[in-house]
Each structure stands twice: as structure tokens, then as C-alpha cells.
Design a protein around this motif. Sequence first.
Motif, short mmCIF file in Angstrom:
data_model
loop_
_atom_site.label_atom_id
_atom_site.label_comp_id
_atom_site.label_asym_id
_atom_site.label_seq_id
_atom_site.Cartn_x
_atom_site.Cartn_y
_atom_site.Cartn_z
N LEU A 52 73.75 63.38 -32.15
CA LEU A 52 72.89 64.44 -31.58
C LEU A 52 71.51 64.36 -32.43
CD1 LEU A 52 74.83 67.66 -30.18
CD2 LEU A 52 74.32 65.59 -29.16
N ASP A 53 70.50 64.52 -31.91
CA ASP A 53 69.18 64.92 -32.48
C ASP A 53 69.05 66.21 -33.03
OD1 ASP A 53 66.60 65.11 -33.26
OD2 ASP A 53 65.78 63.65 -32.04
N VAL A 54 69.41 66.66 -33.99
CA VAL A 54 69.46 68.02 -34.47
C VAL A 54 68.24 68.54 -35.20
CG1 VAL A 54 70.91 69.81 -35.61
CG2 VAL A 54 71.91 67.72 -34.82
N THR A 55 67.64 69.82 -34.33
CA THR A 55 66.47 70.37 -35.29
C THR A 55 66.80 71.70 -35.66
OG1 THR A 55 64.89 69.53 -33.42
CG2 THR A 55 64.32 71.37 -34.57
N ILE A 56 66.82 72.17 -36.97
CA ILE A 56 66.89 73.17 -37.52
C ILE A 56 65.91 74.27 -37.85
CG2 ILE A 56 68.38 74.31 -39.55
CD1 ILE A 56 69.23 70.97 -39.58
N LEU A 57 65.83 75.22 -37.06
CA LEU A 57 64.77 76.07 -37.43
C LEU A 57 64.81 76.87 -38.69
CD1 LEU A 57 64.48 77.97 -33.80
CD2 LEU A 57 63.04 76.12 -34.64
N PRO A 58 63.89 77.45 -39.44
CA PRO A 58 64.01 77.92 -40.66
C PRO A 58 64.66 79.44 -40.72
CG PRO A 58 61.66 78.18 -40.11
CD PRO A 58 62.65 77.05 -39.06
N PRO A 59 65.44 79.88 -41.43
CA PRO A 59 66.01 81.00 -41.49
C PRO A 59 65.00 82.11 -41.21
CG PRO A 59 66.21 80.39 -43.77
CD PRO A 59 65.61 79.31 -42.67
N ASP A 60 65.18 83.17 -40.32
CA ASP A 60 64.14 84.27 -40.31
C ASP A 60 64.94 85.69 -40.84
OD1 ASP A 60 62.70 86.46 -39.26
OD2 ASP A 60 62.00 85.08 -37.52
N GLU A 61 64.54 86.12 -41.76
CA GLU A 61 65.20 87.22 -42.56
C GLU A 61 65.10 88.82 -41.37
OE1 GLU A 61 67.28 87.54 -44.92
OE2 GLU A 61 66.68 85.46 -45.58
N ARG A 62 64.43 88.80 -40.63
CA ARG A 62 64.41 89.78 -39.65
C ARG A 62 65.47 89.84 -38.57
NH1 ARG A 62 59.25 88.82 -35.97
NH2 ARG A 62 60.26 86.56 -36.26
N PHE A 63 66.08 88.55 -38.60
CA PHE A 63 67.22 88.66 -37.43
C PHE A 63 68.54 87.99 -38.32
CE2 PHE A 63 63.48 87.43 -34.87
CZ PHE A 63 63.23 88.67 -34.51
N PRO A 64 69.48 89.11 -38.60
CA PRO A 64 70.74 88.81 -39.37
C PRO A 64 71.53 88.00 -38.22
CG PRO A 64 70.61 91.07 -38.89
CD PRO A 64 69.11 90.52 -38.78
N ASP A 65 71.60 88.10 -36.89
CA ASP A 65 72.37 87.37 -36.08
C ASP A 65 71.56 86.30 -35.71
OD1 ASP A 65 74.90 88.83 -35.76
OD2 ASP A 65 73.53 90.59 -34.93
N GLY A 66 70.32 85.75 -36.00
CA GLY A 66 69.53 84.71 -35.26
C GLY A 66 70.17 83.44 -35.54
N HIS A 67 71.07 83.04 -36.38
CA HIS A 67 71.76 81.72 -36.21
C HIS A 67 72.38 81.58 -34.84
CE1 HIS A 67 73.76 84.73 -38.51
NE2 HIS A 67 74.85 83.93 -38.43
N PHE A 68 72.77 82.62 -34.24
CA PHE A 68 73.62 82.53 -32.84
C PHE A 68 72.68 82.20 -31.88
CE2 PHE A 68 76.19 85.56 -35.77
CZ PHE A 68 77.33 84.73 -35.94
N VAL A 69 72.08 80.87 -32.03
CA VAL A 69 71.07 80.52 -31.05
C VAL A 69 71.26 80.63 -29.74
CG1 VAL A 69 69.39 79.47 -32.55
CG2 VAL A 69 71.29 78.29 -31.61
#
Length: 259
Positions: A52-69
Motif C-alpha cells: 500500500l502507498d501509506v500516508t502518515i499524518l503528523p501527530p496532533d496533541e489535541r487528539f489522544p485518540d487521533g491515531h484511530f483514523v
Amino acid sequence: MLLPPFTHALARRPASSLANGLTTQRHLGPPNVALAMQQYDAYLDALRACALDVTILPPDERFPDGHFVEDTAVIFRNIAFICRAGVPSRSGEAESVASHLAHLHQVTIEGEEGTLDGGDVLFCADRVLIRLSARTNREGAEQLRSALRAVQPDLRVELVSFSGILHLKSGLNELAPGVLVLAPALHLHHDLSFAEILTLPPQETYAANLLPINDTLLIAAGFPTISALAEKYYTHIIPLDMSEFEKMDGGLSCLSLRY
Ligand code: CIR
């Protein structure tokens, strides 16, 4: 086939605030942030191993659950249905995901009422199941149904109710075409006779969140029943250690959007 083969994945690197996320699994203790980051890197490697061509958004400290995209959008062919989170702490996560998916036709939830988490949506066999939950309400589910039917008017979209687990895909996933893996913790009142149902033993509930990507299957490591089932259906299997995400109610599917 309902979904075309996946060529892309979108993910967001976890924020260092990840231990402040929502969870029903406090008895497992707080996640070890450094170990979570290692497990996350292994997950990204697995996506890349699926070509897969994987795009990774940068971390966002406002959202502790933000990696569960997975919860922020539902992608079906040329449309991206942008979700509205069912909990206030996660509202705003979808914004950066939507910007990345700008090349797709975007549908957003109209009105003030509707909420929907992508984890409550399962494409399986010839249909789509949407679970009504504390996170996904009928208005959100109906708007998703309309958006999906705009793409494929005869698509079967079924609303499902159950209790006992956070999201639909925490407890029900398609292992292979027409073969569903079910966690016994999920109290489901829905006719699933369109598929073969394999029920996991209670101690392997977490392993029900498996992730098929084209001809490869990603599974949580350390669960013998799912591992044996995987071998029956796949030659390419990638077991991943997910302990730190399990502590935050997250599984393999939650950590990316595939399209
Ligand atoms: C939450 O409660 O929203 C997160 N801690 C876990 C979200 C997991 N996402 C998913 O199952 N699709």
C-alpha cells in the motif's frame, strides 16, 4: 466485489498524549507510550508490506485518540463520507483526514443530529452493516446509507444493534469472502445467515478485530484460535503485537483507512 483492491492507506501517528484517550479497558492499565510507538511503526511496516502507498499524518496533541483514523471517514469507491464523532473529545479529528481525501467526492453529515464512527461500519459479503451504538445514531447511519446508495443504488445496507463491545468491528469482521469472525462478547440480534460465522472463544475477543488487506491478513499476535483460522484462509499472515492499543480499545482496523 464490493470494494476494489486496496492501493492506499491513511494513518496518523499517535500523539504523546495517547494515554489520555477514551477507554473501557482501564483494568489493563495505562499504555506504555514508547512501546505503543514501536508497535505503531511495526503496523506501518505491515501496511507497506501489503504494497500500500501509506500516508502518515503528523501527530496532533489535541487528539489522544487521533491515531484511530478509521473512525473519521468511510470510503466507498469514489466517495469519502466524513464522519461526525459520537464523542466530543474526538470531534475535530476528521478535519485533517478530509483534507487528505480531497481527491474523493466528499459527503459530510447534514444537520446537527447525526453521528457516526467508521468503526461501526463493516463491508462484508454483498452488503454493508452499520451498527447503531452510543457513537453511531440512526440519523448518522441513515445519511451514510443514502451516500452509499448514491454510488450503488441496489446496495444492501443493514442497520445492526448490539451491546457488549465498543464498535461493530471490535467484535465482527470478515476473515474471507462470506466468512465472518465474531467475538462472543458481542450480543447481536441480527440475521447473519448470509455468511458462515466463526465464533472465537471468550479469551480471544480482542482478536476478532482482524484486518484483511488484499491477499494478506493482519492479526493481533498471541491469540491461537485466530492464528489457526488465519492459516486456513491465507498464505500471507502478519501477526502484530497490539497490547498498548488494546488498552485503549483500539484494534488493527482502527489505526488506518484503506482505499
Ligand atoms: C475510542 O474510544 O474512541 C478510542 N479509544 C478507540 C477507538 C477505536 N476505534 C475503532 O474501533 N474503530
